[in-house]
Scaffold this motif. Structure first.
Motif, PDB file in Angstrom:
ATOM      1  N   PHE A  17      54.687  13.433  25.968  1.00  0.00           N
ATOM      2  CA  PHE A  17      55.733  12.264  25.878  1.00  0.00           C
ATOM      3  C   PHE A  17      56.889  12.628  26.522  1.00  0.00           C
ATOM      4  CE2 PHE A  17      58.671  10.340  22.976  1.00  0.00           C
ATOM      5  CZ  PHE A  17      58.238   9.055  23.293  1.00  0.00           C
ATOM      6  N   LEU A  18      57.486  13.738  26.309  1.00  0.00           N
ATOM      7  CA  LEU A  18      58.956  13.772  26.860  1.00  0.00           C
ATOM      8  C   LEU A  18      58.898  14.046  28.228  1.00  0.00           C
ATOM      9  CD1 LEU A  18      60.214  16.381  23.818  1.00  0.00           C
ATOM     10  CD2 LEU A  18      60.865  13.889  24.411  1.00  0.00           C
ATOM     11  N   ALA A  19      57.810  14.784  28.788  1.00  0.00           N
ATOM     12  CA  ALA A  19      57.673  15.000  30.250  1.00  0.00           C
ATOM     13  C   ALA A  19      57.746  13.535  30.838  1.00  0.00           C
ATOM     14  CB  ALA A  19      56.628  15.956  30.499  1.00  0.00           C
ATOM     15  N   ARG A  20      56.790  12.848  30.203  1.00  0.00           N
ATOM     16  CA  ARG A  20      56.599  11.517  30.980  1.00  0.00           C
ATOM     17  C   ARG A  20      57.908  10.515  30.917  1.00  0.00           C
ATOM     18  NH1 ARG A  20      53.746   9.813  34.641  1.00  0.00           N
ATOM     19  NH2 ARG A  20      53.228   7.978  33.840  1.00  0.00           N
ATOM     20  N   ILE A  21      58.612  10.869  29.975  1.00  0.00           N
ATOM     21  CA  ILE A  21      60.020   9.931  29.764  1.00  0.00           C
ATOM     22  C   ILE A  21      60.714  10.425  31.089  1.00  0.00           C
ATOM     23  CG2 ILE A  21      62.058   9.747  28.469  1.00  0.00           C
ATOM     24  CD1 ILE A  21      60.467   9.656  25.985  1.00  0.00           C
ATOM     25  N   VAL A  22      60.879  11.801  31.085  1.00  0.00           N
ATOM     26  CA  VAL A  22      61.598  12.325  32.186  1.00  0.00           C
ATOM     27  C   VAL A  22      61.136  11.879  33.639  1.00  0.00           C
ATOM     28  CG1 VAL A  22      62.528  14.408  33.200  1.00  0.00           C
ATOM     29  CG2 VAL A  22      62.611  14.009  30.922  1.00  0.00           C
ATOM     30  N   ASP A  23      59.818  12.109  33.744  1.00  0.00           N
ATOM     31  CA  ASP A  23      59.287  11.754  35.207  1.00  0.00           C
ATOM     32  C   ASP A  23      59.576  10.108  35.505  1.00  0.00           C
ATOM     33  OD1 ASP A  23      56.449  10.822  36.039  1.00  0.00           O
ATOM     34  OD2 ASP A  23      56.305  11.654  34.139  1.00  0.00           O
ATOM     35  N   VAL A  24      59.108   9.403  34.773  1.00  0.00           N
ATOM     36  CA  VAL A  24      59.283   7.836  34.729  1.00  0.00           C
ATOM     37  C   VAL A  24      60.756   7.702  35.143  1.00  0.00           C
ATOM     38  CG1 VAL A  24      58.621   5.754  34.062  1.00  0.00           C
ATOM     39  CG2 VAL A  24      57.164   7.421  33.711  1.00  0.00           C
ATOM     40  N   SER A  25      61.709   8.184  34.213  1.00  0.00           N
ATOM     41  CA  SER A  25      62.729   7.728  34.412  1.00  0.00           C
ATOM     42  C   SER A  25      63.396   8.204  35.808  1.00  0.00           C
ATOM     43  CB  SER A  25      63.917   8.528  33.362  1.00  0.00           C
ATOM     44  OG  SER A  25      63.555   8.088  32.196  1.00  0.00           O
ATOM     45  N   LEU A  26      63.129   9.382  36.307  1.00  0.00           N
ATOM     46  CA  LEU A  26      63.564   9.788  37.524  1.00  0.00           C
ATOM     47  C   LEU A  26      62.956   8.927  38.619  1.00  0.00           C
ATOM     48  CD1 LEU A  26      62.859  13.646  37.276  1.00  0.00           C
ATOM     49  CD2 LEU A  26      65.229  12.437  37.228  1.00  0.00           C
ATOM     50  N   ARG A  30      64.878   6.959  41.298  1.00  0.00           N
ATOM     51  CA  ARG A  30      64.676   7.097  42.707  1.00  0.00           C
ATOM     52  C   ARG A  30      64.199   5.770  43.392  1.00  0.00           C
ATOM     53  NH1 ARG A  30      59.921   6.595  44.640  1.00  0.00           N
ATOM     54  NH2 ARG A  30      58.685   6.714  42.608  1.00  0.00           N
ATOM     55  N   THR A  31      63.483   5.081  42.681  1.00  0.00           N
ATOM     56  CA  THR A  31      63.195   3.531  43.375  1.00  0.00           C
ATOM     57  C   THR A  31      64.609   2.842  43.648  1.00  0.00           C
ATOM     58  OG1 THR A  31      61.091   3.267  42.227  1.00  0.00           O
ATOM     59  CG2 THR A  31      61.944   1.325  43.002  1.00  0.00           C
ATOM     60  N   ILE A  32      65.685   2.968  42.787  1.00  0.00           N
ATOM     61  CA  ILE A  32      66.972   2.141  43.079  1.00  0.00           C
ATOM     62  C   ILE A  32      67.615   3.124  44.122  1.00  0.00           C
ATOM     63  CG2 ILE A  32      69.080   1.727  41.711  1.00  0.00           C
ATOM     64  CD1 ILE A  32      67.508   1.381  39.396  1.00  0.00           C
ATOM     65  N   SER A  33      67.561   4.193  44.131  1.00  0.00           N
ATOM     66  CA  SER A  33      68.302   5.234  45.166  1.00  0.00           C
ATOM     67  C   SER A  33      67.667   4.785  46.699  1.00  0.00           C
ATOM     68  CB  SER A  33      68.249   6.632  44.901  1.00  0.00           C
ATOM     69  OG  SER A  33      68.830   6.973  43.711  1.00  0.00           O
ATOM     70  N   ILE A  34      66.279   4.178  46.446  1.00  0.00           N
ATOM     71  CA  ILE A  34      65.415   4.244  47.816  1.00  0.00           C
ATOM     72  C   ILE A  34      66.157   2.713  48.259  1.00  0.00           C
ATOM     73  CG2 ILE A  34      63.628   3.094  48.829  1.00  0.00           C
ATOM     74  CD1 ILE A  34      62.096   5.554  47.318  1.00  0.00           C
ATOM     75  N   SER A  42      67.140  10.340  46.859  1.00  0.00           N
ATOM     76  CA  SER A  42      65.759   9.911  46.638  1.00  0.00           C
ATOM     77  C   SER A  42      64.722  10.961  46.820  1.00  0.00           C
ATOM     78  CB  SER A  42      65.623   8.685  47.733  1.00  0.00           C
ATOM     79  OG  SER A  42      66.363   7.753  47.449  1.00  0.00           O
ATOM     80  N   PHE A  43      65.109  11.685  47.929  1.00  0.00           N
ATOM     81  CA  PHE A  43      64.325  12.970  48.326  1.00  0.00           C
ATOM     82  C   PHE A  43      64.230  13.789  47.042  1.00  0.00           C
ATOM     83  CE2 PHE A  43      63.766  17.355  49.503  1.00  0.00           C
ATOM     84  CZ  PHE A  43      62.488  17.367  50.267  1.00  0.00           C
ATOM     85  N   TRP A  44      65.277  14.209  46.491  1.00  0.00           N
ATOM     86  CA  TRP A  44      65.092  15.130  45.441  1.00  0.00           C
ATOM     87  C   TRP A  44      64.495  14.744  43.982  1.00  0.00           C
ATOM     88  CZ3 TRP A  44      64.804  19.880  46.523  1.00  0.00           C
ATOM     89  CH2 TRP A  44      65.272  20.605  47.830  1.00  0.00           C
ATOM     90  N   LEU A  45      64.959  13.441  43.939  1.00  0.00           N
ATOM     91  CA  LEU A  45      64.389  12.780  42.670  1.00  0.00           C
ATOM     92  C   LEU A  45      62.988  12.576  42.630  1.00  0.00           C
ATOM     93  CD1 LEU A  45      67.045  10.020  42.021  1.00  0.00           C
ATOM     94  CD2 LEU A  45      66.582  11.993  40.477  1.00  0.00           C
ATOM     95  N   GLY A  46      62.339  12.561  43.789  1.00  0.00           N
ATOM     96  CA  GLY A  46      60.931  12.310  44.024  1.00  0.00           C
ATOM     97  C   GLY A  46      60.224  13.553  43.977  1.00  0.00           C
ATOM     98  N   PHE A  47      61.170  14.678  44.525  1.00  0.00           N
ATOM     99  CA  PHE A  47      60.248  15.971  44.512  1.00  0.00           C
ATOM    100  C   PHE A  47      60.149  16.321  43.045  1.00  0.00           C
ATOM    101  CE2 PHE A  47      61.059  20.756  44.408  1.00  0.00           C
ATOM    102  CZ  PHE A  47      60.126  21.019  45.207  1.00  0.00           C
ATOM    103  N   VAL A  48      61.324  16.404  42.079  1.00  0.00           N
ATOM    104  CA  VAL A  48      61.285  16.659  40.770  1.00  0.00           C
ATOM    105  C   VAL A  48      60.161  15.861  40.097  1.00  0.00           C
ATOM    106  CG1 VAL A  48      62.577  17.035  38.743  1.00  0.00           C
ATOM    107  CG2 VAL A  48      63.552  17.600  40.872  1.00  0.00           C
TER     108      VAL A  48
END
Length: 190
Positions: A17-26, A30-34, A42-48
């Motif tokens: 649950f917590l990991a999904r919150i982090v990865d979906v938030s990232l 990332r989408t807004i940064s793109i 965007s590159f580093w957010l997508g990588f993590v």
């Protein structure tokens, strides 16, 4: 087969649950940064984001048949991650906006106050439904939006305004530029 709510299953579910919150938030950031053209961010957010997603999916897929409750944790994490990502992006307020204020009466005072606060204002004459108006055109950082609108409404509570996203901005006036310190100063010297 373990019961659905044993300690190991609950801990795994909470971690998912917590990991999904982090990865979906990232993913949201990332989408807004793109969209804003921030390539490195965007590159580093997508990588993590993908590293976290791979860990989560490799944990859920092998166990979901025997422990279907993990799919619920996964889905709730995704849904909450969308909300957290949007709130986080609003709080960070990356980018620039254009604020157009239409004033009938107090445009000189409004313009002077906004300029005195350190923001650039350009004015245009126009014709409204009930006579002449002045449009104040302000380009600012998104995080300065509330401050400017508060200044406008403190002078003319009935002033009409509209905001729009600015793509690229060649020059922006910021109220008070504080010197760059810490790790940013080191990177700036290179």
């Amino acid at each position: 087969m373990e019961p659905y709510f044993s300690i190991p299953i609950l801990l795994t579910g909470i971690a998912i649950f917590l990991a999904r919150i982090v990865d979906v938030s990232l993913g949201t950031l990332r989408t807004i940064s793109i969209i804003q053209g921030r390539t490195r961010v965007s590159f580093w957010l997508g990588f993590v984001e993908i590293l976290i997603w791979l860990w989560v999916i490799s944990t859920v897929i092998p166990q979901v048949r025997e422990i279907p409750v993990l799919a619920i944790f996964y889905a709730f994490g995704f849904a909450c991650g969308n909300m957290v990502g949007i709130r986080l992006e609003r709080w960070l307020a990356f980018g620039y906006i254009i604020i157009r204020v239409i004033s009938k009466e107090h445009f000189k005072e409004m313009t002077a106050t906004i300029r005195q606060a350190g923001f650039a204002v350009t004015t245009f004459q126009g014709e409204g439904m009930s006579g002449p108006v002045i449009e104040l055109y302000i380009v600012c950082r998104r995080r300065d939006h509330r401050e400017i609108v508060q200044m406008v409404h403190s002078i003319e509570p009935d002033a009409f305004y509209i905001t729009e996203q600015a793509g690229e901005v060649s020059k922006i006036y910021r109220p008070i530029l504080s010197p760059i310190t810490g790790w940013r100063a080191i990177l700036k010297k290179k």
